[in-house]
Enzyme design. Structure first.
Site, PDB file in Angstrom:
ATOM      1  N   HIS A 127       2.767  31.990  35.886  1.00 56.58           N
ATOM      2  CA  HIS A 127       1.518  32.749  35.815  1.00 56.58           C
ATOM      3  C   HIS A 127       0.463  31.870  36.485  1.00 56.58           C
ATOM      4  O   HIS A 127       0.527  30.648  36.366  1.00 56.58           O
ATOM      5  CB  HIS A 127       1.039  32.956  34.381  1.00 56.58           C
ATOM      6  N   ASP A 181      -0.840  29.246  34.182  1.00 62.15           N
ATOM      7  CA  ASP A 181       0.047  28.144  33.761  1.00 62.15           C
ATOM      8  C   ASP A 181      -0.151  26.965  34.683  1.00 62.15           C
ATOM      9  O   ASP A 181      -0.112  25.818  34.261  1.00 62.15           O
ATOM     10  CB  ASP A 181       1.540  28.484  33.904  1.00 62.15           C
TER      11      ASP A 181
END
Ligand code: XLS
Ligand code: NI
Ligand code: NI
Length: 436
Positions: free
Chosen positions: A101, A104
Site C-alpha cells: 500500500h 506502508d
C-alpha cells in the site's frame, strides 16, 4: 552491506528428510511441474505491510514485534531505511515478488503534496533495489482506510472532498505501481461500505465507487499502465457491510457498471471464510466469470470470527487452491501474495522466516498434489460422468437452448421415472486423502 537478519541463512531446498527449520522441504524453485518451474507456477509475493509494518498489536494490547532496524517514527528517513531490510528478507526467502500500500512504504506529510513527494522518494529507493536484486512488484494499492479522513469511506464517503483526496492518492499509487513495473493494481474496499443503513444512501455510494474505478481505468490508459486491475472481495471488517462482499457480489457490481472487462478478482482465503464460503467456492465463482486473477494466501481460525490473516500451512487448503489455479491455466498477471501475519506471540524477526517458509512449502506441496490429481484425471472423469446425461439426447438439447417447457413436458411424460446415481462424496474424500 549491513545485514539485518544476521542469523538467518539463505533458505534453500533440502527435501523432506531435512530437519533444518531454515530450509524448504517441498519448495524447490527450479523443479519442473508439468512444464513450468515451481517458481513460475507459484509466483510468491511478500506483503510489505505485514513483513515491515505489522507491529502485531491486537484490540487488547500493543505491538510486540521486534524491529531493531525501525526507529518507530513516521519519517521519510525511517521509511527509506526499511527498504534494504525488506529486500534482504526477499533475497533470503527466495520470494520473487512483493505487494504494497502507498502508506506502508511512505509516510503522510504535512500536506498532500508532501505526502506524494514522500512516496516518490521511496519509490525511487524501491526501484534501485529491484534493479539490483531482480525482485519484482506484483501489485500496488492505496491505503484508503487507515487515516481518520476515511472513517466514512473513500470512494463511498458522503464527502466529495474525501472522494477527491482518495482519487489523488490512487492517481499517485497507480503511477508508482507503473513506475515499479507492477503487473497489477488492487482495490480492496477497506471502508467502502456502511456501519448502518440509517444514515446511508447505498445506491449513491455504490455509483460513486463505480465512478472512482472508471477514473482509475481511464488514468491507467492515459499513463500506459497495462497491469491488471483487481477487486479483493471481503464481506465485513472494518465496516459492518462492505460493498464488495464476496466474489459473486463483486462480479454483479462489475457487470452492472461496465467494469468487468477491466477487472479480475484477487481472492483471499480468510475473506472467503468470513463471507461464509470456502476458498474453493470463491475461486470457482471467479473462474466461472473468467476473472480469477490473483490470490491473497492466508487462512482464518475456526474459533475466531475475524480476519486473523494466519499463514496458510494446511496441505488440503493449498491443494484445493492450486487445483483451481491449474484449472484456469495458472497465473498471468497475478500471483500468490502472503497477506498473512505472525501471531502476536511470535514477535522475533526469525518468526517472519518460519512463517513464510511454512506457507511456501504448503503451496509447493499443494501444487505437486494438485498436478498429480489433475493429471490422473480421476476427479475430472467422475465429474464428467456425473453430468453425462447432458452430453447427448434431451440433455444436449437443454444445453443448446433448443428445448422448451413444452418439449420437456412431452419428453418427461414418455420417459421412465428418473434414476439417480450416487454422488459418492465419501468415496471421493477418501480418494483425496490417498493423494495427500
Ligand atoms: C484486508 C485486506 C488488505 C488487502 C490490501 O483485509 O486483505 O490487506 O489485501 O488492501
Ligand atoms: Ni488481502
Ligand atoms: Ni484480509
Amino acid at each position: 552491506m549491513a545485514e539485518f537478519f544476521p542469523n538467518i541463512p539463505k533458505i534453500v531446498y533440502e527435501g523432506q528428510n531435512s530437519d533444518n527449520p531454515f530450509a524448504f522441504k517441498h519448495y524447490n524453485a527450479e523443479e519442473q511441474v508439468s512444464g513450468k518451474t515451481m517458481r513460475e507456477h507459484l509466483k510468491f509475493a511478500a506483503a510489505y505491510w505485514h513483513v515491515m509494518r505489522n507491529e502485531l498489536a491486537d484490540p487488547f494490547g500493543a505491538g510486540t514485534a521486534l524491529m531493531p532496524w525501525d526507529d518507530g517514527s513516521e519519517t521519510l528517513n525511517n521509511a527509506l531505511g526499511r527498504v534494504p531490510v525488506f529486500f534482504e528478507f526477499l533475497e533470503k526467502t527466495g520470494i520473487d515478488y512483493y505487494c504494497f500500500h502507498d502508506r506502508d512504504i511512505s509516510p503522510e506529510g504535512n500536506s498532500l503534496a508532501e505526502t506524494h513527494d514522500n512516496l516518490a522518494k521511496v519509490v525511487d529507493e524501491l526501484a534501485g533495489h529491484q534493479q539490483a536484486t531482480g525482485k519484482k512488484l506484483l501489485w500496488g494499492t492505496a491505503c484508503l482506510f487507515a487515516h481518520p479522513r476515511y472513517a466514512q469511506g473513500a470512494a463511498t464517503s458522503p464527502s466529495a472532498d474525501v472522494f477527491a483526496y482518495g482519487a489523488s492518492q490512487v492517481k499517485h499509487a497507480l503511477e508508482a505501481t507503473h513506475r515499479l513495473g507492477g503487473t497489477g493494481y488492487v482495490f480492496w474496499g477497506g471502508r467502502e461500505g456502511y456501519g448502518s443503513l440509517i444514515n446511508t444512501d447505498m445506491k449513491r455510494e455504490v455509483e460513486h465507487l463505480a465512478r472512482f474505478l472508471h477514473m482509475a481505468v481511464d488514468h491507467a490508459k492515459k499513463i500506459g499502465f497495462e497491469g491488471q486491475f483487481f477487486i479483493e472481495p471481503k464481506p465485513r471488517e472494518p465496516s459492518t457491510h462492505q460493498y464488495d462482499s464476496d466474489a459473486a457480489a463483486c462480479l454483479n457490481f462489475l457487470r452492472e457498471y461496465n467494469l468487468l472487462e477491466h477487472f479480475q478478482l484477487n481472492i483471499e482465503t480468510n475473506h472467503a471464510t468470513l463471507a461464509g464460503h470456502t476458498m474453493e467456492h470463491e475461486l470457482q465463482v471467479a473462474a466461472g466469470a473468467g476473472a480469477l486473477g490473483s490470490i491473497d494466501a492466508n487462512r482464518g481460525d475456526e474459533l475466531l470470527g475475524w480476519d486473523t490473516d494466519q499463514f496458510p500451512t494446511d496441505y488440503y487448503l493449498a491443494t484445493k487452491i492450486m487445483m483451481e489455479v491449474l484449472k484456469v491455466g495458472g497465473f498471468t498477471k497475478g500471483g500468490l501474495n502472503f497477506d498473512a501475519k505472525r501471531r502476536r506471540e511470535s514477535h522475533e524477526p526469525e518468526d517472519l522466516f518460519h512463517a513464510h517458509i511454512g506457507g511456501m512449502d504448503a503451496f509447493a506441496r499443494g501444487l505437486k498434489v494438485a498436478d498429480r490429481i489433475i493429471t490422473d484425471g480421476k476427479f475430472g472423469e467422475f465429474i464428467a460422468t456425473r453430468y453425462q446425461s447432458f452430453d447427448s439426447g434431451i440433455g444436449a438439447e437443454i444445453e443448446a437452448g433448443s428445448a422448451s417447457l413444452e418439449s420437456l413436458n412431452t419428453y418427461a411424460l414418455k420417459a421412465k421415472a428418473p434414476q439417480l446415481t450416487s454422488g459418492r462424496q465419501e468415496r471421493l474424500e477418501n480418494l483425496l486423502n490417498d493423494y495427500l
